[in-house]
Design a protein around this motif. Sequence first.
Motif, PDB file in Angstrom:
ATOM      1  N   ALA A 193       0.828  -1.212   0.000  1.00 50.82           N
ATOM      2  CA  ALA A 193       0.000   0.000   0.000  1.00 50.82           C
ATOM      3  C   ALA A 193       0.863   1.263   0.000  1.00 50.82           C
ATOM      4  CB  ALA A 193      -0.930   0.002   1.215  1.00 50.82           C
ATOM      5  N   GLU A 194       1.958   1.229   0.756  1.00 54.37           N
ATOM      6  CA  GLU A 194       2.868   2.379   0.790  1.00 54.37           C
ATOM      7  C   GLU A 194       3.436   2.667  -0.594  1.00 54.37           C
ATOM      8  OE1 GLU A 194       7.236   3.655   2.590  1.00 54.37           O
ATOM      9  OE2 GLU A 194       6.162   1.971   3.515  1.00 54.37           O
ATOM     10  N   GLU A 195       3.838   1.618  -1.305  1.00 57.54           N
ATOM     11  CA  GLU A 195       4.377   1.802  -2.659  1.00 57.54           C
ATOM     12  C   GLU A 195       3.311   2.331  -3.608  1.00 57.54           C
ATOM     13  OE1 GLU A 195       7.359  -1.051  -4.268  1.00 57.54           O
ATOM     14  OE2 GLU A 195       6.701  -2.307  -2.602  1.00 57.54           O
ATOM     15  N   PHE A 232      10.500  -7.549  -1.333  1.00 54.91           N
ATOM     16  CA  PHE A 232      11.318  -6.769  -0.407  1.00 54.91           C
ATOM     17  C   PHE A 232      12.425  -6.014  -1.139  1.00 54.91           C
ATOM     18  CE2 PHE A 232      14.508  -6.319   3.094  1.00 54.91           C
ATOM     19  CZ  PHE A 232      13.723  -5.523   3.914  1.00 54.91           C
ATOM     20  N   TYR A 233      12.994  -6.622  -2.168  1.00 49.97           N
ATOM     21  CA  TYR A 233      14.018  -5.948  -2.974  1.00 49.97           C
ATOM     22  C   TYR A 233      13.446  -4.650  -3.569  1.00 49.97           C
ATOM     23  CZ  TYR A 233      17.006  -4.982  -7.015  1.00 49.97           C
ATOM     24  OH  TYR A 233      17.805  -4.376  -7.952  1.00 49.97           O
ATOM     25  N   HIS A 234      12.248  -4.737  -4.122  1.00 50.90           N
ATOM     26  CA  HIS A 234      11.646  -3.550  -4.740  1.00 50.90           C
ATOM     27  C   HIS A 234      11.172  -2.550  -3.685  1.00 50.90           C
ATOM     28  CE1 HIS A 234      11.775  -4.782  -8.958  1.00 50.90           C
ATOM     29  NE2 HIS A 234      11.589  -6.001  -8.511  1.00 50.90           N
ATOM     30  N   TYR A 235      10.804  -3.050  -2.507  1.00 44.80           N
ATOM     31  CA  TYR A 235      10.442  -2.128  -1.426  1.00 44.80           C
ATOM     32  C   TYR A 235      11.663  -1.314  -0.994  1.00 44.80           C
ATOM     33  CZ  TYR A 235       8.581  -0.349   2.992  1.00 44.80           C
ATOM     34  OH  TYR A 235       8.179   0.476   4.015  1.00 44.80           O
ATOM     35  N   ILE A 263       2.737  -3.232  -8.820  1.00 36.32           N
ATOM     36  CA  ILE A 263       3.472  -3.505  -7.584  1.00 36.32           C
ATOM     37  C   ILE A 263       3.375  -4.979  -7.208  1.00 36.32           C
ATOM     38  CG2 ILE A 263       3.663  -2.974  -5.119  1.00 36.32           C
ATOM     39  CD1 ILE A 263       4.494  -0.665  -6.940  1.00 36.32           C
ATOM     40  N   GLN A 264       2.203  -5.586  -7.360  1.00 41.51           N
ATOM     41  CA  GLN A 264       2.053  -6.964  -6.911  1.00 41.51           C
ATOM     42  C   GLN A 264       2.783  -7.962  -7.807  1.00 41.51           C
ATOM     43  OE1 GLN A 264      -2.174  -7.520  -6.739  1.00 41.51           O
ATOM     44  NE2 GLN A 264      -2.397  -7.986  -8.907  1.00 41.51           N
ATOM     45  N   LYS A 265       3.213  -7.520  -8.982  1.00 47.12           N
ATOM     46  CA  LYS A 265       4.052  -8.392  -9.810  1.00 47.12           C
ATOM     47  C   LYS A 265       5.363  -8.718  -9.115  1.00 47.12           C
ATOM     48  CE  LYS A 265       2.309  -7.082 -14.383  1.00 47.12           C
ATOM     49  NZ  LYS A 265       2.628  -6.402 -15.670  1.00 47.12           N
ATOM     50  N   HIS A 266       5.840  -7.800  -8.282  1.00 46.77           N
ATOM     51  CA  HIS A 266       7.077  -8.053  -7.537  1.00 46.77           C
ATOM     52  C   HIS A 266       6.867  -9.209  -6.554  1.00 46.77           C
ATOM     53  CE1 HIS A 266       7.653  -3.441  -8.123  1.00 46.77           C
ATOM     54  NE2 HIS A 266       7.933  -4.108  -9.222  1.00 46.77           N
ATOM     55  N   THR A 267       5.688  -9.247  -5.920  1.00 49.65           N
ATOM     56  CA  THR A 267       5.395 -10.315  -4.966  1.00 49.65           C
ATOM     57  C   THR A 267       5.283 -11.658  -5.670  1.00 49.65           C
ATOM     58  OG1 THR A 267       4.164  -8.677  -3.696  1.00 49.65           O
ATOM     59  CG2 THR A 267       3.900 -10.963  -3.045  1.00 49.65           C
TER      60      THR A 267
END
Length: 366
Positions: free
Chosen positions: A64-66, A114-117, A79-83
């Motif tokens: 959500a922050e991203e 986490f890497y993308h965060y 964003i959820q593609k990273h997960t």
Amino acid sequence: MSKTLLQEKCSKTNIQLTDAVINEKAKGLSSAIDSALNYWDIKGQSLNARILSRYYSLLQLTIAEEVSAITNNNGLKEIQKHTEQGHGLTTFSQDYNDNILNNYYCYIRHDGHFYHYLKHLNISNLETITHIKKIDKVDDESRFHLVSLADLFRRIPELNTVLEEYTGEVPLSLHFGYDSSSNYAVEEKLREEYTKKTGTFIIDVPKRETSKITTYVKIYTSSQKMNIEYLKKIDTPFDNFKLIKKNKDEEGYISCSFIHDNTGIWWDHIPHYKSSYSATTYIVPLLKEVNDPIAINYMLLYTLSIIVRYLPDMWYEIVQGKYANIGRLIDYYISIYDHVIPHQMLERITGKKLHLSFPGGFDSPV
């Protein structure tokens, strides 16, 4: 509400996003927050259930922050593609039955959420602190990347006062403040020099013309092990540690120097952390780069969630066996976490500073 929040953030920063982007971000932000709240609301008071619900809730809140960031056009779909590439962390154990705190590790992968965060947080040197291959042994190459459970617990400032009692470990977050006595001596000298030069006495401290100045800082030690030798070994912006005592019977305190740019206020130049359960602290960076409190809590909860899900033998020892002291520490940590991290995530997502307290409470205005 999410759309209004994003519009307010754009208005304050003069950043323009199209209506289509704002609508997509608002929809994704609402979805991620709803998911986080649903994880948080999972019924069950067992410690393992609380660990899992807090971890997955924090995962959704960091998403959500991203999504709430207006410096990019990414919505929840992007964003959820990273997960989908993974959570961005992996665990590794080395004979954890001997010493669970220092022999059970996690490390940051070169992909996943986490890497993308961390990229979103503008953490430096990601290429250096992340690991591409799976680690299957501790050697000179892998040792730098491995972060033990002890490394994480020691960097939770809210645990400073109880950490050594439960683990025997010394905190890696330092409670610090302004060393009035040492700074007063310097300021008096500056006033005297100014008076000699101009013939005028002033109360205010004369402005120094150098680009760098020194401020003296007081370290409030929470352990007898946190002595000068210990402080010299860890990664801090402080130097010239001295034990200050007014008389031989006094316990005294550790004073040190902090060199910083001659702009603003001295503490603006130190990455510092404070919560309603923690005094002002400096968190010693993980891997020399990561001192963001949310990132550190995320790593700790991820590591604990792996133990809960996949290592029932270790979890039994933590809850009822020879590591029951760690179980009690985790229980205390979760109780503090519930009062601190949701507040901090709300501030990050909204971009607003919030003060929440009970009337008559320790941090209440009245």
